[in-house]
Enzyme design. Sequence first.
Site, PDB file in Angstrom:
ATOM      1  N   CYS A   1      36.350 -26.428 -30.982  1.00  9.10           N
ATOM      2  CA  CYS A   1      37.691 -26.727 -31.480  1.00  9.10           C
ATOM      3  C   CYS A   1      38.608 -25.521 -31.325  1.00  9.10           C
ATOM      4  CB  CYS A   1      37.628 -27.168 -32.942  1.00  9.10           C
ATOM      5  SG  CYS A   1      37.122 -25.859 -34.069  1.00  9.10           S
TER       6      CYS A   1
ATOM      7  N   CYS B   1      36.798  10.026 -22.173  1.00  5.32           N
ATOM      8  CA  CYS B   1      36.302  10.241 -23.526  1.00  5.32           C
ATOM      9  C   CYS B   1      35.917   8.910 -24.187  1.00  5.32           C
ATOM     10  CB  CYS B   1      37.355  10.962 -24.362  1.00  5.32           C
ATOM     11  SG  CYS B   1      36.836  11.291 -26.065  1.00  5.32           S
TER      12      CYS B   1
ATOM     13  N   CYS C   1      44.011 -11.710 -30.772  1.00  4.65           N
ATOM     14  CA  CYS C   1      44.088 -11.678 -32.227  1.00  4.65           C
ATOM     15  C   CYS C   1      45.204 -10.716 -32.650  1.00  4.65           C
ATOM     16  CB  CYS C   1      42.749 -11.230 -32.817  1.00  4.65           C
ATOM     17  SG  CYS C   1      42.752 -11.003 -34.609  1.00  4.65           S
TER      18      CYS C   1
ATOM     19  N   CYS D   1       5.824  -3.760 -25.356  1.00  2.00           N
ATOM     20  CA  CYS D   1       6.374  -4.866 -26.158  1.00  2.00           C
ATOM     21  C   CYS D   1       7.656  -4.438 -26.877  1.00  2.00           C
ATOM     22  CB  CYS D   1       5.339  -5.337 -27.166  1.00  2.00           C
ATOM     23  SG  CYS D   1       3.911  -6.171 -26.424  1.00  2.00           S
TER      24      CYS D   1
ATOM     25  N   CYS E   1      39.487   6.581 -28.369  1.00  2.00           N
ATOM     26  CA  CYS E   1      40.338   7.533 -27.647  1.00  2.00           C
ATOM     27  C   CYS E   1      40.765   6.921 -26.319  1.00  2.00           C
ATOM     28  CB  CYS E   1      39.571   8.832 -27.414  1.00  2.00           C
ATOM     29  SG  CYS E   1      40.492  10.061 -26.451  1.00  2.00           S
TER      30      CYS E   1
ATOM     31  N   CYS F   1      43.494  -7.499 -34.842  1.00  2.17           N
ATOM     32  CA  CYS F   1      42.715  -6.412 -34.225  1.00  2.17           C
ATOM     33  C   CYS F   1      42.946  -6.307 -32.727  1.00  2.17           C
ATOM     34  CB  CYS F   1      41.232  -6.618 -34.499  1.00  2.17           C
ATOM     35  SG  CYS F   1      40.497  -8.056 -33.685  1.00  2.17           S
TER      36      CYS F   1
END
Length: 533
Positions: A494, A405, A481, A340, A400, A484
């Site tokens: 929307c 890596c 964005c 579970c 990195c 970031c």
Amino acid sequence: MVKRAVEGDFQLLLEEQRREFKAAKTVNSDFDFAYNLQMQEAIKASVSTHPCTSQSTPADTVLIPEDDALDYVSLLLEDIDRFDLERKDREQGESLMRQMREDLDRRIHDQQFSSYIMSVPEREWQKYGDNYERPYEVKNACSSSSSSKPVLVNKEVFRLYFKGLVSEERIRDMKVIVAGIGFAICDSRDNVIFEVNKGLECGGEWLSGEAAEIEALIEGLRAAVDLDLERVNFFCDDYMVYQYVTRRLQPKQSKIAKLVDEAACLQRKFEYFEPSLVERNEIKFAFKLARNAIVSQIIWPAETSKGKSLKETCLICFEDTDVDQIFSVDGCLHRYCYSCMKQHVEVKLLNGMDAQCPNADCNFEVSIDSCGKFLDPKLVALMSQRKKEALVAVTERVYCPHLRCSALMSKDEVLEYTKPWCIGAEISGARKCVKCQYFFCINCKAPWHYNMTCQQYQRLNPKTEDAILNSLAKKKLWRQCVKCNHMVELASGCYHIYCRCGYEFCYTCGAEWKNKTPTCSCPIWAERNIIHR
């Protein structure tokens, strides 16, 4: 010596009383035997003189008076034996407690001496170290005399951690209410000197968690009194119990009020007593002890093909499972079978969430290290990665760029690691991976380009992967964005985009939204993205 003499006289008196009762029993037995013989002779004479045709009593019938049907002497002897056994058990317990007090006093002496040695200057230790000694003196120990008490123990402030739990569990096809308590007495350095866990009888009625908590406190205080501890500080994680015990609130239930009064009577036996309200994770070992007391009541032995084994019912699938195939969640210690838990954790990972305890009223996270018992190692590594990512803000994450890596770091972490290797790293943008030692540029996420700007390096070394991604983004109308650099695709809804880093912008033009209001004049939504035909 006086105490031992009194105990010896009491033992002689008990033995003498036992001998007298046995002698009386023997005399009574002789009287009964003589009485039975006389009755047999009288019956035989009566039968021979007045024969009875309707009923006859056999000549060898033994008649015992009704007064002798209950052997009072035997009952008294049993009471004496029981009393003697209880006395021996009590004396053995007192002897163990005296030994524990002496061992505790010796331990405190050794800890104080070791602390003193650690404070000795190195130069002085090299010169006089072989001459340092402080033997434990027997006069400081707890002797058999009731008037003598350990000296060092009385100066120490001990810590009492306690916990009482009431839980609804399942034993096969039955739901049961199980209660358990646990407490640990520690010295001032949190070294455990005494610990107990045991189950509580619910008596067929619901036992509240507050009552179980106070029961645990009472048991802990009794143990502290038996150990002759005079200075105690107890730790509680239940706010209401803390209010009751400190007399800030008066309990409304009579049962809890009675328990609080009992705890108050025990508190008055200490020279110093200080309660403390703490978080759950600060009650140390007590919670685990109480949970173990509950578990001990819901497991049962069963015969299997491999012999006897302990079984427990999983609270999710209701299957009877071997105890060694039951997983215990760290923190709350709720228990479920491996099968579970495996499904639960995998579903959470597929939905991009951290796995928590399946109990509806519990929010403890599942330990990553413990999941190796039932999860694939790749999933364990994925959980570790997500756990680390959750600790670093989205805008602070740095990966990195080396393909072999891809280690996760924070901007501050990688900067501090790079400073000893590169002068002016804050201005140049050079960074060194904390894992593979690979130098890269924090601005363009490319190998470090000395004496080149990011634009110059990208013109000379165009990234094929980036070009493909940018081409696909233009084709699919994806947006990136600006805070970031996370790529976003609008599936429905929307045009107001709320990025994972918290930045809000318009999906059409990329303009920022401020205070839930657009700074551009683009449409907020389109019908094709709102209504699905």
